[in-house]
Design an enzyme around this catalytic site. Structure first.
Site, PDB file in Angstrom:
ATOM      1  N   LYS A  75       0.834  -1.210   0.000  1.00  0.00           N
ATOM      2  CA  LYS A  75       0.000   0.000   0.000  1.00  0.00           C
ATOM      3  C   LYS A  75       0.867   1.259   0.000  1.00  0.00           C
ATOM      4  O   LYS A  75       0.586   2.218  -0.723  1.00  0.00           O
ATOM      5  CB  LYS A  75      -0.938  -0.017   1.224  1.00  0.00           C
ATOM      6  N   ASP A  91     -11.104   2.816   3.961  1.00  0.00           N
ATOM      7  CA  ASP A  91     -11.516   1.410   3.870  1.00  0.00           C
ATOM      8  C   ASP A  91     -13.038   1.296   3.705  1.00  0.00           C
ATOM      9  O   ASP A  91     -13.536   0.222   3.374  1.00  0.00           O
ATOM     10  CB  ASP A  91     -11.100   0.658   5.143  1.00  0.00           C
ATOM     11  N   GLN A 119      -4.649  -1.214   9.536  1.00  0.00           N
ATOM     12  CA  GLN A 119      -4.494  -2.568   9.005  1.00  0.00           C
ATOM     13  C   GLN A 119      -5.015  -3.589  10.021  1.00  0.00           C
ATOM     14  O   GLN A 119      -4.599  -3.599  11.178  1.00  0.00           O
ATOM     15  CB  GLN A 119      -3.000  -2.830   8.696  1.00  0.00           C
TER      16      GLN A 119
END
Ligand code: NAP
Length: 329
Positions: free
Chosen positions: A53, A120, A97
């Site tokens: 990422k 997200d 994460q």
């Protein structure tokens, strides 16, 4: 005739180029969108994902920073970090994460992320926006599924779509996006009786289950589009044999790699489905690459939304057909 293979890597690269062009324009206007990634502890898989990422962020020209609290971090410590990131104007996207260590209240941490920076798309405010077709941030993997369908010219409106899996991360948002794009949607799960019969109704079948090769030819209507979201690491030679031992779908290259490495990445869809489906995403190289591309897209979208530049006039609502990444989901 074997299914058309939908090349997720190419689609993801196209999106990343489009996002990079948009970032360049924004930078020229004085704004560099910024992404903060929070990685707690040392989960090897999470470390690999986060590296990918951050690398992608740099490649498309985003500002990015990584925060790496220790494995023993408390909920309070993470809440303080999120609060700080929420306050900082140069941070447009915050990604925590998962999974977080057991002592941390993950739901509380995710709820603390400012919904306008929730790249997200997991915050209930964004979940609500998706289900009521308001502008918001959409979870990356299902958004990527829609990109594959749209950019491959697969019709969605009026089609029967069946989603196997009802997770908050993939199944439910994928179903909502398909519904918003005017498909007739069925969501299946582990308690669905006669799953194969339900799946055979699908013009578009989305497999988001986490069971290697579970979707066989019996589940697929001839000519259907099959999107394989599954990412399963197979180490058992018997499972490998079940998937790749058949005459039609024997894969010498993959077999050599499996023997050398002791594992291989497979989807939820059995390779034999290529003989029945009209179009199919491979694993690897299908949905996977879209997830990071859509994270880049969401960071730019968040930067624009926070500055009142989204939705842009003339852009279409959630899930509708379009060509450029920088149009709305
Ligand atoms: P999850 O939270 O474990 O959800 C799995 C879903 O599948 C559940 O709804 C479950 O039903 C259903 N299911 C399990 N066994 C079933 C069965 N035998 N018959 C019918 N339904 C069954 O998983 P997830 O996070 O959604 O992920 C699904 C897959 O996608 C995994 O392989 C994951 O690694 C992969 N994934 C890929 C990406 C990517 O970037 N490509 C991103 C995220 C996830 P119940 O609700 O009834 O338990």
């Amino acid at each position: 005739m074997p299914a058309k293979i939908l090349d997720g890597t190419k689609i993801a690269n196209d999106i990343r180029s489009e996002v990079a062009a948009e970032v360049k324009t924004m930078v020229a206007a004085g704004v560099r969108p910024g992404l903060a990634v929070v990685l707690v502890g040392h989960n090897p898989a999470s470390e690999i994902y986060v590296r990918g990422k951050v690398k992608a962020s740099n490649e498309v020209g985003l500002y990015s920073e990584q925060h790496t609290p220790s494995e023993s971090a408390t909920t309070a410590k993470l809440l303080a970090l999120i609060e700080d990131l929420n306050r900082r104007d140069e941070i447009d996207g915050i990604l925590v994460q998962l999974p977080l260590p057991a002592q941390v209240d993950s739901k509380q941490v995710l709820m603390a992320v400012d919904p306008s920076k929730d790249v997200d798309g997991f915050h209930p405010v964004n979940v609500g926006s998706l289900s009521t077709q308001r502008p918001g941030l959409v979870p990356c993997t299902p958004a990527g599924v829609m990109e594959i369908l749209n950019r491959s010219n697969i019709p969605i409106a009026g089609q029967e779509a069946v989603v196997v899996g009802r997770s908050d991360i993939v199944g439910k948002p994928a179903a909502m996006l398909l519904l918003n794009a005017n498909a007739t949607v069925t969501i299946c799960h582990s308690k669905t009786p006669d799953l194969a019969a339900a799946c055979r109704r699908a013009d578009i079948l989305i497999a988001a289950i986490g069971r290697p090769g579970m979707i066989t030819c019996d589940f697929v209507k001839p000519g259907a589009t099959v999107i394989d979201v599954g990412m399963n690491k197979v180490t058992d030679p018997a499972v490998f044999q079940r998937l790749f031992g058949g005459r039609l779908y024997k894969n010498a290259k993959r077999e050599d790699a499996f023997l050398a490495k002791g594992s291989t990445l497979v989807g939820d869809v059995h390779p034999e489905v290529a003989e029945v489906a009209g179009a199919l995403t491979p694993v690897p190289g299908g949905v996977g690459p879209l997830t990071i591309a859509m994270l880049m897209y969401n960071t730019v979208k968040a930067a624009k939304m926070r500055r009142g530049q989204w939705p842009v006039a003339g852009r279409r609502p959630s899930g509708s057909r379009r060509r450029s990444a920088m149009a709305d989901h």
